[in-house]
Design a protein around this motif. Structure first.
Motif, PDB file in Angstrom:
ATOM      1  N   ALA A  91      42.462  21.434  57.448  1.00 24.01           N
ATOM      2  CA  ALA A  91      44.027  21.459  57.082  1.00 24.01           C
ATOM      3  C   ALA A  91      44.283  20.124  55.990  1.00 24.01           C
ATOM      4  O   ALA A  91      45.275  20.416  55.345  1.00 24.01           O
ATOM      5  CB  ALA A  91      44.724  21.198  58.259  1.00 24.01           C
ATOM      6  N   ALA A  92      43.411  19.178  55.987  1.00 26.74           N
ATOM      7  CA  ALA A  92      43.543  18.290  55.164  1.00 26.74           C
ATOM      8  C   ALA A  92      43.112  18.338  53.701  1.00 26.74           C
ATOM      9  O   ALA A  92      43.395  17.431  52.941  1.00 26.74           O
ATOM     10  CB  ALA A  92      42.896  17.030  55.791  1.00 26.74           C
ATOM     11  N   HIS A  93      42.614  19.503  53.527  1.00 28.80           N
ATOM     12  CA  HIS A  93      41.769  19.779  52.131  1.00 28.80           C
ATOM     13  C   HIS A  93      43.258  20.508  51.626  1.00 28.80           C
ATOM     14  O   HIS A  93      44.128  21.152  51.870  1.00 28.80           O
ATOM     15  CB  HIS A  93      40.728  20.799  52.445  1.00 28.80           C
ATOM     16  N   ARG A  94      42.761  20.508  50.230  1.00 36.73           N
ATOM     17  CA  ARG A  94      43.703  21.482  49.066  1.00 36.73           C
ATOM     18  C   ARG A  94      42.825  22.881  49.247  1.00 36.73           C
ATOM     19  O   ARG A  94      41.950  22.977  49.407  1.00 36.73           O
ATOM     20  CB  ARG A  94      43.691  20.828  47.684  1.00 36.73           C
ATOM     21  N   TRP A  95      43.652  24.065  48.941  1.00 32.83           N
ATOM     22  CA  TRP A  95      43.388  25.274  49.294  1.00 32.83           C
ATOM     23  C   TRP A  95      43.962  26.064  47.871  1.00 32.83           C
ATOM     24  O   TRP A  95      44.996  25.865  47.367  1.00 32.83           O
ATOM     25  CB  TRP A  95      43.821  25.846  50.693  1.00 32.83           C
ATOM     26  N   VAL A  96      43.178  27.196  47.769  1.00 35.83           N
ATOM     27  CA  VAL A  96      43.706  28.305  46.915  1.00 35.83           C
ATOM     28  C   VAL A  96      43.756  29.372  47.758  1.00 35.83           C
ATOM     29  O   VAL A  96      42.906  29.482  48.619  1.00 35.83           O
ATOM     30  CB  VAL A  96      42.671  28.388  45.684  1.00 35.83           C
ATOM     31  N   ALA A  97      44.746  30.076  47.630  1.00 31.87           N
ATOM     32  CA  ALA A  97      45.248  31.161  48.857  1.00 31.87           C
ATOM     33  C   ALA A  97      45.738  32.528  48.252  1.00 31.87           C
ATOM     34  O   ALA A  97      46.138  32.627  47.088  1.00 31.87           O
ATOM     35  CB  ALA A  97      46.344  30.550  49.577  1.00 31.87           C
ATOM     36  N   PRO A  98      45.461  33.482  48.954  1.00 32.00           N
ATOM     37  CA  PRO A  98      46.202  34.808  48.660  1.00 32.00           C
ATOM     38  C   PRO A  98      47.658  34.671  48.622  1.00 32.00           C
ATOM     39  O   PRO A  98      48.404  34.133  49.198  1.00 32.00           O
ATOM     40  CB  PRO A  98      45.737  35.798  49.920  1.00 32.00           C
ATOM     41  N   ASP A  99      48.084  35.274  47.617  1.00 31.91           N
ATOM     42  CA  ASP A  99      49.637  35.720  47.650  1.00 31.91           C
ATOM     43  C   ASP A  99      50.239  36.540  48.492  1.00 31.91           C
ATOM     44  O   ASP A  99      49.343  37.224  49.425  1.00 31.91           O
ATOM     45  CB  ASP A  99      50.048  35.698  45.967  1.00 31.91           C
ATOM     46  N   ASP A 100      51.496  37.056  48.153  1.00 30.50           N
ATOM     47  CA  ASP A 100      52.102  38.091  49.320  1.00 30.50           C
ATOM     48  C   ASP A 100      51.547  39.283  49.167  1.00 30.50           C
ATOM     49  O   ASP A 100      51.628  39.944  50.280  1.00 30.50           O
ATOM     50  CB  ASP A 100      53.512  37.947  48.986  1.00 30.50           C
ATOM     51  N   SER A 101      50.914  39.707  48.214  1.00 29.00           N
ATOM     52  CA  SER A 101      50.405  41.068  47.920  1.00 29.00           C
ATOM     53  C   SER A 101      49.239  41.052  48.805  1.00 29.00           C
ATOM     54  O   SER A 101      48.856  42.531  49.165  1.00 29.00           O
ATOM     55  CB  SER A 101      49.836  41.447  46.600  1.00 29.00           C
ATOM     56  N   LEU A 102      48.392  40.128  49.459  1.00 29.52           N
ATOM     57  CA  LEU A 102      47.354  40.274  50.326  1.00 29.52           C
ATOM     58  C   LEU A 102      47.580  39.748  51.481  1.00 29.52           C
ATOM     59  O   LEU A 102      46.777  39.190  52.285  1.00 29.52           O
ATOM     60  CB  LEU A 102      46.338  39.270  49.652  1.00 29.52           C
ATOM     61  N   ALA A 103      48.848  39.539  51.886  1.00 27.92           N
ATOM     62  CA  ALA A 103      49.441  39.024  53.132  1.00 27.92           C
ATOM     63  C   ALA A 103      48.927  39.784  54.384  1.00 27.92           C
ATOM     64  O   ALA A 103      48.659  38.910  55.380  1.00 27.92           O
ATOM     65  CB  ALA A 103      50.876  39.101  53.188  1.00 27.92           C
ATOM     66  N   ASP A 104      48.206  40.923  54.229  1.00 31.26           N
ATOM     67  CA  ASP A 104      47.833  41.515  55.409  1.00 31.26           C
ATOM     68  C   ASP A 104      46.454  41.372  55.731  1.00 31.26           C
ATOM     69  O   ASP A 104      45.723  41.982  56.719  1.00 31.26           O
ATOM     70  CB  ASP A 104      48.307  43.298  55.293  1.00 31.26           C
ATOM     71  N   THR A 105      45.703  40.707  54.772  1.00 33.86           N
ATOM     72  CA  THR A 105      44.225  40.587  54.768  1.00 33.86           C
ATOM     73  C   THR A 105      43.916  39.540  55.958  1.00 33.86           C
ATOM     74  O   THR A 105      44.718  38.816  56.119  1.00 33.86           O
ATOM     75  CB  THR A 105      43.685  39.887  53.634  1.00 33.86           C
ATOM     76  N   SER A 106      42.880  39.498  56.514  1.00 34.62           N
ATOM     77  CA  SER A 106      42.599  38.739  57.574  1.00 34.62           C
ATOM     78  C   SER A 106      42.290  37.292  57.022  1.00 34.62           C
ATOM     79  O   SER A 106      42.851  36.282  57.957  1.00 34.62           O
ATOM     80  CB  SER A 106      41.241  39.198  58.129  1.00 34.62           C
ATOM     81  N   ALA A 107      41.943  37.101  55.815  1.00 40.17           N
ATOM     82  CA  ALA A 107      41.865  35.553  55.431  1.00 40.17           C
ATOM     83  C   ALA A 107      43.320  35.092  55.315  1.00 40.17           C
ATOM     84  O   ALA A 107      43.505  33.695  55.542  1.00 40.17           O
ATOM     85  CB  ALA A 107      41.440  35.579  54.096  1.00 40.17           C
ATOM     86  N   ALA A 108      44.285  35.897  54.728  1.00 39.65           N
ATOM     87  CA  ALA A 108      45.704  35.366  54.838  1.00 39.65           C
ATOM     88  C   ALA A 108      46.054  35.208  56.133  1.00 39.65           C
ATOM     89  O   ALA A 108      46.892  33.912  56.461  1.00 39.65           O
ATOM     90  CB  ALA A 108      46.457  36.260  53.992  1.00 39.65           C
ATOM     91  N   ALA A 109      45.984  35.924  57.101  1.00 35.46           N
ATOM     92  CA  ALA A 109      46.489  35.692  58.529  1.00 35.46           C
ATOM     93  C   ALA A 109      46.043  34.610  59.099  1.00 35.46           C
ATOM     94  O   ALA A 109      46.490  33.595  59.884  1.00 35.46           O
ATOM     95  CB  ALA A 109      46.101  36.963  59.330  1.00 35.46           C
ATOM     96  N   TRP A 110      44.549  34.042  58.789  1.00 36.82           N
ATOM     97  CA  TRP A 110      43.957  33.061  59.361  1.00 36.82           C
ATOM     98  C   TRP A 110      44.576  31.635  58.678  1.00 36.82           C
ATOM     99  O   TRP A 110      44.680  30.827  59.676  1.00 36.82           O
ATOM    100  CB  TRP A 110      42.377  33.177  59.075  1.00 36.82           C
ATOM    101  N   MET A 111      44.678  31.754  57.433  1.00 37.18           N
ATOM    102  CA  MET A 111      45.237  30.787  56.870  1.00 37.18           C
ATOM    103  C   MET A 111      46.543  30.325  57.284  1.00 37.18           C
ATOM    104  O   MET A 111      47.036  29.405  57.717  1.00 37.18           O
ATOM    105  CB  MET A 111      45.374  30.775  55.387  1.00 37.18           C
ATOM    106  N   ARG A 112      47.610  31.405  57.630  1.00 39.64           N
ATOM    107  CA  ARG A 112      48.811  31.056  58.248  1.00 39.64           C
ATOM    108  C   ARG A 112      48.890  30.440  59.735  1.00 39.64           C
ATOM    109  O   ARG A 112      49.697  29.644  60.008  1.00 39.64           O
ATOM    110  CB  ARG A 112      49.464  32.513  58.178  1.00 39.64           C
ATOM    111  N   SER A 113      47.954  30.869  60.332  1.00 33.76           N
ATOM    112  CA  SER A 113      47.693  30.539  61.761  1.00 33.76           C
ATOM    113  C   SER A 113      47.228  28.872  61.667  1.00 33.76           C
ATOM    114  O   SER A 113      47.558  28.210  62.645  1.00 33.76           O
ATOM    115  CB  SER A 113      46.546  31.547  62.448  1.00 33.76           C
ATOM    116  N   GLU A 114      46.088  28.712  60.828  1.00 36.48           N
ATOM    117  CA  GLU A 114      45.276  27.544  61.098  1.00 36.48           C
ATOM    118  C   GLU A 114      45.648  26.216  59.938  1.00 36.48           C
ATOM    119  O   GLU A 114      45.216  25.270  60.321  1.00 36.48           O
ATOM    120  CB  GLU A 114      43.889  27.923  60.881  1.00 36.48           C
ATOM    121  N   LEU A 115      46.378  26.679  59.174  1.00 34.38           N
ATOM    122  CA  LEU A 115      46.391  25.625  57.773  1.00 34.38           C
ATOM    123  C   LEU A 115      48.029  25.556  57.363  1.00 34.38           C
ATOM    124  O   LEU A 115      48.439  25.376  56.478  1.00 34.38           O
ATOM    125  CB  LEU A 115      45.859  26.262  56.656  1.00 34.38           C
TER     126      LEU A 115
END
Length: 267
Positions: free
Chosen positions: A146-170
């Motif tokens: 969580a202390a790192h910088r991140w590049v992330a999916p936008d809202d069009s990929l909100a249903d992907t597993s990577a986006a869900a994990w980032m919302r939960s953990e970061l």
């Protein structure tokens, strides 16, 4: 029979004490009907023959991540094996409507494929966190993800597993870039913008990226090859599905995250 004769305005049979006998008009009608039957039978045989010959077009919908990593080599091998079949690719991060023939075959990760489609699960798809050697050398002290910088999916990929994990953990992490493509996030991470959560088949095939952590189970999904029920017996589609399923099965280790490259010493 009488109503049919009245509709045509012509007598087709002579009613005799010994039975019915065709008139000249009736004989002409029977001959025409037999010609129609022969034409329909011939057409059906030709269409079946075309289907049994491995030729024609197969339209495939898949993701940019698969086309940006492992699918091109498989498509080249398929072309060599079946030069009469032309493959068309439609890149989309959404499931195109196979019922309306937007595509014949879908190759994509999915946890719950639409019930209207049939197919096979090829492999699990592992996800992990990746960063460039340069970024990792400059941020090695940040042990907490969580202390790192991140590049992330936008809202069009909100249903992907990577986006869900980032919302939960970061929550609260610094997001320096968002994109509607995991392929774009791979390139951004390779350029050193920040860490990215990527499927292992995408991250592990990038020479500029290295895993920060082992695969994260909560991001895992499954890879499917799907088609519509009405198309399952079409020869060229069946052949394509079987060929690509076999090729993907031989890359199962990569898909399931078992082919990580070691990070360089000191990185």
């Amino acid at each position: 029979l009488g109503a049919f004769e009245d509709q045509l305005g012509v007598r087709l049979f002579e009613r005799l004490p010994t039975g019915y006998a065709l008139t000249a008009a009736g004989e002409e009608l029977i001959a025409a009907a037999r010609g129609i039957e022969d034409a329909v039978t011939t057409l059906g045989r030709k269409l079946t023959g075309q289907d049994l010959r491995l030729s024609g077009t197969v339209r495939v919908t898949t993701t940019d991540t698969l086309m940006g990593s492992i699918l091109p080599d498989m498509l080249a091998a398929f072309r060599t094996a079946h030069p009469g079949i032309q493959v068309e690719i439609a890149l989309s991060n959404s499931m195109l409507n196979l019922s309306k023939r937007d595509a014949d075959v879908a190759i994509r990760p999915a946890r719950n494929p639409p019930p209207s489609l049939i197919g096979r699960q090829v492999a699990s798809v592992a996800f992990a966190v990746y960063g460039s050697a340069d970024y990792l050398s400059r941020h090695e002290g940040a042990g907490d993800l969580a202390a790192h910088r991140w590049v992330a999916p936008d809202d069009s990929l909100a249903d992907t597993s990577a986006a869900a994990w980032m919302r939960s953990e970061l929550r609260g992490s610094e997001i320096v870039l968002r994109a509607d493509s995991l392929l774009a996030l791979r390139e951004a991470a390779a350029a050193g913008l920040g860490l990215a959560a990527l499927p292992c088949y995408l991250g592990d095939t990038s020479s500029g990226l290295f895993r920060v952590r082992p695969p994260i189970a909560s991001m895992a999904t499954t890879l499917w090859i799907l088609t519509h029920e009405d198309l399952r017996h079409t020869a060229r589609i069946r052949t394509f599905i079987e060929f690509v399923a076999g090729a993907l099965g031989r890359r199962r280790a990569l898909l399931e995250g078992a082919e990580a490259r070691p990070r360089p010493a000191g990185k």
